[in-house]
Design an enzyme around this catalytic site. Structure first.
Site, mmCIF file in Angstrom:
data_model
loop_
_atom_site.group_PDB
_atom_site.id
_atom_site.type_symbol
_atom_site.label_atom_id
_atom_site.label_comp_id
_atom_site.label_asym_id
_atom_site.label_seq_id
_atom_site.Cartn_x
_atom_site.Cartn_y
_atom_site.Cartn_z
ATOM 1 N N TYR A 269 0.832 -1.203 0.000
ATOM 2 C CA TYR A 269 0.000 0.000 0.000
ATOM 3 C C TYR A 269 0.863 1.248 0.000
ATOM 4 O O TYR A 269 2.079 1.192 0.195
ATOM 5 C CB TYR A 269 -0.966 -0.016 1.192
ATOM 6 C CG TYR A 269 -0.338 0.297 2.542
ATOM 7 C CD1 TYR A 269 0.505 -0.607 3.170
ATOM 8 C CD2 TYR A 269 -0.594 1.508 3.189
ATOM 9 C CE1 TYR A 269 1.066 -0.319 4.413
ATOM 10 C CE2 TYR A 269 -0.042 1.798 4.430
ATOM 11 C CZ TYR A 269 0.790 0.887 5.035
ATOM 12 O OH TYR A 269 1.349 1.169 6.246
ATOM 13 N N LYS B 285 6.464 -1.991 1.827
ATOM 14 C CA LYS B 285 5.296 -1.421 2.512
ATOM 15 C C LYS B 285 4.106 -2.374 2.361
ATOM 16 O O LYS B 285 3.187 -2.141 1.565
ATOM 17 C CB LYS B 285 4.991 -0.026 1.954
ATOM 18 C CG LYS B 285 4.093 0.808 2.876
ATOM 19 C CD LYS B 285 4.154 2.263 2.494
ATOM 20 C CE LYS B 285 3.153 3.119 3.248
ATOM 21 N NZ LYS B 285 3.281 3.108 4.686
ATOM 22 N N GLU C 251 11.882 2.192 14.345
ATOM 23 C CA GLU C 251 10.978 3.262 13.901
ATOM 24 C C GLU C 251 9.729 3.259 14.767
ATOM 25 O O GLU C 251 9.596 2.446 15.682
ATOM 26 C CB GLU C 251 10.630 3.108 12.414
ATOM 27 C CG GLU C 251 10.043 1.780 12.044
ATOM 28 C CD GLU C 251 9.843 1.577 10.543
ATOM 29 O OE1 GLU C 251 9.786 2.555 9.780
ATOM 30 O OE2 GLU C 251 9.705 0.408 10.137
ATOM 31 N N LEU D 206 11.077 1.137 7.105
ATOM 32 C CA LEU D 206 10.487 1.586 5.843
ATOM 33 C C LEU D 206 11.229 2.835 5.360
ATOM 34 O O LEU D 206 11.466 3.748 6.160
ATOM 35 C CB LEU D 206 9.003 1.922 6.048
ATOM 36 C CG LEU D 206 8.283 2.223 4.742
ATOM 37 C CD1 LEU D 206 7.946 0.937 4.008
ATOM 38 C CD2 LEU D 206 7.015 3.026 4.985
HETATM 39 N N1 PDD Z 1 2.822 4.851 7.353
HETATM 40 N N2 PDD Z 1 7.498 3.585 8.897
HETATM 41 C C1 PDD Z 1 6.368 2.857 8.866
HETATM 42 C C2 PDD Z 1 6.359 1.511 9.499
HETATM 43 C C3 PDD Z 1 5.207 3.374 8.233
HETATM 44 O O1 PDD Z 1 4.080 2.645 8.209
HETATM 45 C C4 PDD Z 1 5.256 4.668 7.662
HETATM 46 C C5 PDD Z 1 4.071 5.277 6.965
HETATM 47 C C6 PDD Z 1 6.466 5.390 7.725
HETATM 48 C C7 PDD Z 1 6.616 6.764 7.110
HETATM 49 O O2 PDD Z 1 6.583 6.684 5.696
HETATM 50 P P1 PDD Z 1 6.051 7.913 4.822
HETATM 51 O O3 PDD Z 1 6.860 9.082 5.214
HETATM 52 O O4 PDD Z 1 6.313 7.471 3.431
HETATM 53 O O5 PDD Z 1 4.584 8.087 5.148
HETATM 54 C C8 PDD Z 1 7.562 4.813 8.342
HETATM 55 C C9 PDD Z 1 1.637 5.330 6.681
HETATM 56 C C10 PDD Z 1 1.475 6.802 6.731
HETATM 57 C C11 PDD Z 1 0.422 4.557 7.185
HETATM 58 O O6 PDD Z 1 0.581 3.362 7.361
HETATM 59 O O7 PDD Z 1 -0.643 5.141 7.380
#
Ligand code: PDD
Length: 285
Positions: free
Chosen positions: A33, A148, A180, A205
């Site tokens: 996703y 992801k 994270e 991620l």
């Molecule tokens: N989540 N690390 C994890 C485990 C994440 O699920 C996310 C993002 C990030 C940050 O990635 P980005 O900057 O590309 O949003 C880091 C999204 C926002 C979610 O699951 O809703």
């Protein structure tokens, strides 16, 4: 107001959206996703999200459901149909619906594709103003966190547990170091005045916001160190913060019950949030 969502080739009212019980996303979490922020009706960091989606698909040998141009057009059409000014678009690709079998189906199985919008009221948030209090938990997720995937159960479990205990979120640790947050990347401002965040690997991620924020920080002349940091170093740091497409840059003011510095959002996190949002608004498409 009922949303219009996109499901496997059709725009439908959310109440009419249907997915097969055999969809492998549902049965095996066999899917990936993206979440893209929308500001003033425009897509933030869109090309980078698209590139990461392509990488996630390739890592899992998942067939692509559409071309780049088609995916962009779908995002824009969904924004238009929902009159979305501020919020995000969630996109999910799964390996499609076939009879349940651990072995991946033939590559010509039609992938599942779902997109929906999530509105938000304001660019600001109470969390950004007061800062987050994060719990700490062992990182018990799988070994390919760089992809992801929709396999989010442990992160959801750890964040729910943190909430039950009165925290806002959770930072996960492995071998003594922070990996994270539950759905965000983690940073500190070290005592030496450097922005410290774990380097990219299979353990975290590669956040799209992370890369934009680090780029902006470097352009502003700030020093960056991509290396592991421990909970103890974070608790003794000058500042701590997180980034994601939903949180943008949000300060962390307490880690596992210990206040970071004076327990108030730090200047750097607030500055990086403004820098990031200015650039996001300027470059959104
Ligand atoms: N989540 N690390 C994890 C485990 C994440 O699920 C996310 C993002 C990030 C940050 O990635 P980005 O900057 O590309 O949003 C880091 C999204 C926002 C979610 O699951 O809703």
């Amino acid at each position: 107001m009922s949303r219009t969502v996109f499901v496997n080739g059709e725009f439908v009212p959310e109440a009419d959206a249907r997915i097969s019980v055999f969809d492998r996303g549902f049965l095996f979490a066999d899917g990936v996703y993206e979440v893209t922020a929308v500001i003033a009706g425009k897509l933030v960091d869109y090309e980078a999200h698209q590139a990461r989606l392509r990488r996630s698909l390739a890592e899992l040998d998942l067939p692509s459901p559409a071309t780049d141009d088609e995916l962009l057009a779908l995002h824009r059409e969904l924004v238009r149909r929902n009159a979305l000014d501020l919020g995000s678009i969630y996109l999910q690709v799964t390996r499609g619906a076939v009879d349940r079998d651990f072995v991946w189906p033939a590559a010509d199985t039609r992938p599942g594709l779902v997109l929906f919008t999530q509105p938000r009221a304001s660019l600001d948030s109470p969390e950004a103003e007061r800062g987050l209090r994060v719990a700490v938990a062992p990182d018990l997720r799988w070994g390919r966190r760089d992809i992801k995937t929709v396999q989010l159960l442990y992160a959801s479990m750890a964040k729910s547990q943190a909430r039950r205990e009165g925290f806002d979120d959770v930072w996960m640790t492995e071998n003594g170091f922070v990996t994270e947050g539950s759905s965000n990347n983690a940073y500190i401002l070290s005592q030496e005045g450097r922005i410290v965040t774990p380097s990219l690997s299979r353990s975290i991620l590669p956040g799209i916001t992370r890369s934009a924020v680090l780029r902006g920080a470097a352009e502003a002349g700030l020093e960056i160190e991509e290396r592991p940091f421990s909970v103890a170093e974070a608790q003794g740091a000058r500042e701590a913060f997180i980034t994601s497409a939903g949180a943008f840059v949000t300060p962390v003011v307490e880690i596992d019950g210990v206040r970071v510095a004076n327990g108030r959002p730090g200047d750097l996190a607030q500055r990086l949030r403004r820098l990031y949002l200015d650039e996001a608004i300027r470059t959104a498409i």
